[in-house]
Design a protein around this motif. Structure first.
Motif, PDB file in Angstrom:
ATOM      1  N   PRO A  29      50.640  46.541  36.874  1.00  0.00           N
ATOM      2  CA  PRO A  29      50.704  45.206  37.680  1.00  0.00           C
ATOM      3  C   PRO A  29      49.718  44.783  37.945  1.00  0.00           C
ATOM      4  O   PRO A  29      48.450  45.782  38.765  1.00  0.00           O
ATOM      5  CB  PRO A  29      51.913  45.490  39.100  1.00  0.00           C
ATOM      6  N   THR A  30      49.339  43.165  38.248  1.00  0.00           N
ATOM      7  CA  THR A  30      48.444  42.968  38.406  1.00  0.00           C
ATOM      8  C   THR A  30      48.513  42.934  39.947  1.00  0.00           C
ATOM      9  O   THR A  30      47.099  42.776  40.579  1.00  0.00           O
ATOM     10  CB  THR A  30      47.991  41.318  38.286  1.00  0.00           C
ATOM     11  N   TRP A  31      49.024  43.711  40.606  1.00  0.00           N
ATOM     12  CA  TRP A  31      49.140  43.591  42.285  1.00  0.00           C
ATOM     13  C   TRP A  31      48.691  45.070  42.609  1.00  0.00           C
ATOM     14  O   TRP A  31      47.761  44.635  44.371  1.00  0.00           O
ATOM     15  CB  TRP A  31      50.413  43.235  42.727  1.00  0.00           C
ATOM     16  N   LEU A  32      48.328  45.913  41.703  1.00  0.00           N
ATOM     17  CA  LEU A  32      47.145  46.857  42.197  1.00  0.00           C
ATOM     18  C   LEU A  32      46.161  46.504  43.269  1.00  0.00           C
ATOM     19  O   LEU A  32      45.446  45.409  42.101  1.00  0.00           O
ATOM     20  CB  LEU A  32      47.685  48.336  41.131  1.00  0.00           C
ATOM     21  N   PRO A  33      45.163  47.267  43.932  1.00  0.00           N
ATOM     22  CA  PRO A  33      44.126  46.577  44.320  1.00  0.00           C
ATOM     23  C   PRO A  33      42.889  46.463  43.269  1.00  0.00           C
ATOM     24  O   PRO A  33      43.386  47.895  42.044  1.00  0.00           O
ATOM     25  CB  PRO A  33      43.759  48.068  45.140  1.00  0.00           C
ATOM     26  N   THR A  34      42.645  45.760  42.072  1.00  0.00           N
ATOM     27  CA  THR A  34      40.628  46.053  41.860  1.00  0.00           C
ATOM     28  C   THR A  34      40.558  47.602  41.822  1.00  0.00           C
ATOM     29  O   THR A  34      39.799  47.526  40.655  1.00  0.00           O
ATOM     30  CB  THR A  34      40.287  45.214  42.261  1.00  0.00           C
ATOM     31  N   THR A  35      40.626  48.966  43.365  1.00  0.00           N
ATOM     32  CA  THR A  35      40.101  50.038  42.574  1.00  0.00           C
ATOM     33  C   THR A  35      41.359  50.974  42.072  1.00  0.00           C
ATOM     34  O   THR A  35      40.394  51.843  41.925  1.00  0.00           O
ATOM     35  CB  THR A  35      39.432  50.731  44.529  1.00  0.00           C
ATOM     36  N   CYS A  36      42.087  50.505  41.781  1.00  0.00           N
ATOM     37  CA  CYS A  36      42.661  51.825  41.856  1.00  0.00           C
ATOM     38  C   CYS A  36      42.284  51.985  39.654  1.00  0.00           C
ATOM     39  O   CYS A  36      42.016  51.319  39.731  1.00  0.00           O
ATOM     40  CB  CYS A  36      44.926  50.964  40.902  1.00  0.00           C
ATOM     41  N   ALA A  37      42.411  53.517  39.952  1.00  0.00           N
ATOM     42  CA  ALA A  37      42.144  54.041  39.085  1.00  0.00           C
ATOM     43  C   ALA A  37      42.826  53.438  37.675  1.00  0.00           C
ATOM     44  O   ALA A  37      42.402  53.256  36.256  1.00  0.00           O
ATOM     45  CB  ALA A  37      42.174  55.437  38.556  1.00  0.00           C
ATOM     46  N   TYR A  38      44.186  53.433  37.830  1.00  0.00           N
ATOM     47  CA  TYR A  38      45.182  52.712  36.443  1.00  0.00           C
ATOM     48  C   TYR A  38      44.616  51.561  36.043  1.00  0.00           C
ATOM     49  O   TYR A  38      44.518  51.195  35.072  1.00  0.00           O
ATOM     50  CB  TYR A  38      46.866  53.139  36.654  1.00  0.00           C
ATOM     51  N   ARG A  39      44.657  50.945  36.993  1.00  0.00           N
ATOM     52  CA  ARG A  39      43.836  49.059  37.037  1.00  0.00           C
ATOM     53  C   ARG A  39      42.831  48.997  36.191  1.00  0.00           C
ATOM     54  O   ARG A  39      42.475  48.676  35.228  1.00  0.00           O
ATOM     55  CB  ARG A  39      43.572  48.417  38.020  1.00  0.00           C
ATOM     56  N   LEU A  40      41.730  49.829  36.768  1.00  0.00           N
ATOM     57  CA  LEU A  40      40.703  49.939  35.894  1.00  0.00           C
ATOM     58  C   LEU A  40      40.792  50.520  34.801  1.00  0.00           C
ATOM     59  O   LEU A  40      39.821  50.169  33.799  1.00  0.00           O
ATOM     60  CB  LEU A  40      39.153  50.628  36.710  1.00  0.00           C
ATOM     61  N   VAL A  41      41.008  51.850  34.225  1.00  0.00           N
ATOM     62  CA  VAL A  41      41.183  51.821  32.753  1.00  0.00           C
ATOM     63  C   VAL A  41      41.549  50.890  32.002  1.00  0.00           C
ATOM     64  O   VAL A  41      41.528  51.007  31.038  1.00  0.00           O
ATOM     65  CB  VAL A  41      41.796  53.412  32.596  1.00  0.00           C
ATOM     66  N   ASP A  42      42.620  50.549  32.669  1.00  0.00           N
ATOM     67  CA  ASP A  42      44.011  49.401  31.863  1.00  0.00           C
ATOM     68  C   ASP A  42      42.781  48.535  31.229  1.00  0.00           C
ATOM     69  O   ASP A  42      43.172  47.536  30.143  1.00  0.00           O
ATOM     70  CB  ASP A  42      45.008  49.088  32.190  1.00  0.00           C
TER      71      ASP A  42
END
Ligand code: SF4
Ligand code: SF4
Length: 144
Positions: free
Chosen positions: A80-93
């Motif tokens: 989800p785009t609401w995850l914090p920008t620091t979240c590793a899953y978001r970063l890798v994605d």
């Protein structure tokens, strides 16, 4: 040396690699409010009642989705785009690298706390806050 999170996509990771990607920040366990006008998600300093604040970990991880139906269940296809920008899953994605404080980079589970990224020591359990007071608890230290 190329690390697994740099050479694999989320869907290519083994279950162990997937789990190790979580940095232990518990930012996703913060109670969030969605603005009904523009859909923007705001984080509060109030945290799920099942977070063990001292360990900064879910106190019943294996039953989390039963205990809290809205608890996030991340999959490679739904970041989800609401995850914090620091979240590793978001970063890798997003094709980005992990930060120095990520335990996989630093080699220590404490670095996420030392870097002031985790919620440890900064939050109030939801059982202590009336739902009508949640709006007053909106915070800015988690960037979207
Ligand atoms: S925000 Fe991301 S990295 Fe942090 S605890 Fe949640 S899933 Fe793990
Ligand atoms: S149930 Fe556990 S993992 Fe889910 S939001 Fe609560 S503390 Fe976090």
């Amino acid at each position: 040396m190329v690390n697994f999170w740099q050479e694999k996509t989320l869907s290519e990771m083994s279950p162990e690699e997937w789990e190790s990607l979580c940095d232990g920040c518990a930012r996703c366990c913060l109670i969030k409010l969605e603005d009904i006008d523009d859909g923007q998600v705001h984080y509060t300093s109030v945290v799920c009642q099942y977070l063990d604040n001292e360990r900064c970990q879910c106190s019943d991880y294996s039953n989390r989705n039963t205990l809290v139906p809205t608890c996030i269940h991340l999959t490679a296809d739904s970041i989800p785009t609401w995850l914090p920008t620091t979240c590793a899953y978001r970063l890798v994605d997003e094709g980005k690298n992990l930060q120095w404080w990520h335990p996989l980079v630093s080699g220590s589970p404490d670095s996420v706390h030392e870097a002031d990224i985790s919620v440890r020591g900064k939050v109030i359990p939801e059982t202590f806050v009336h739902p009508e007071e949640l709006e007053e608890k909106i915070i800015r230290w988690v960037e979207l």
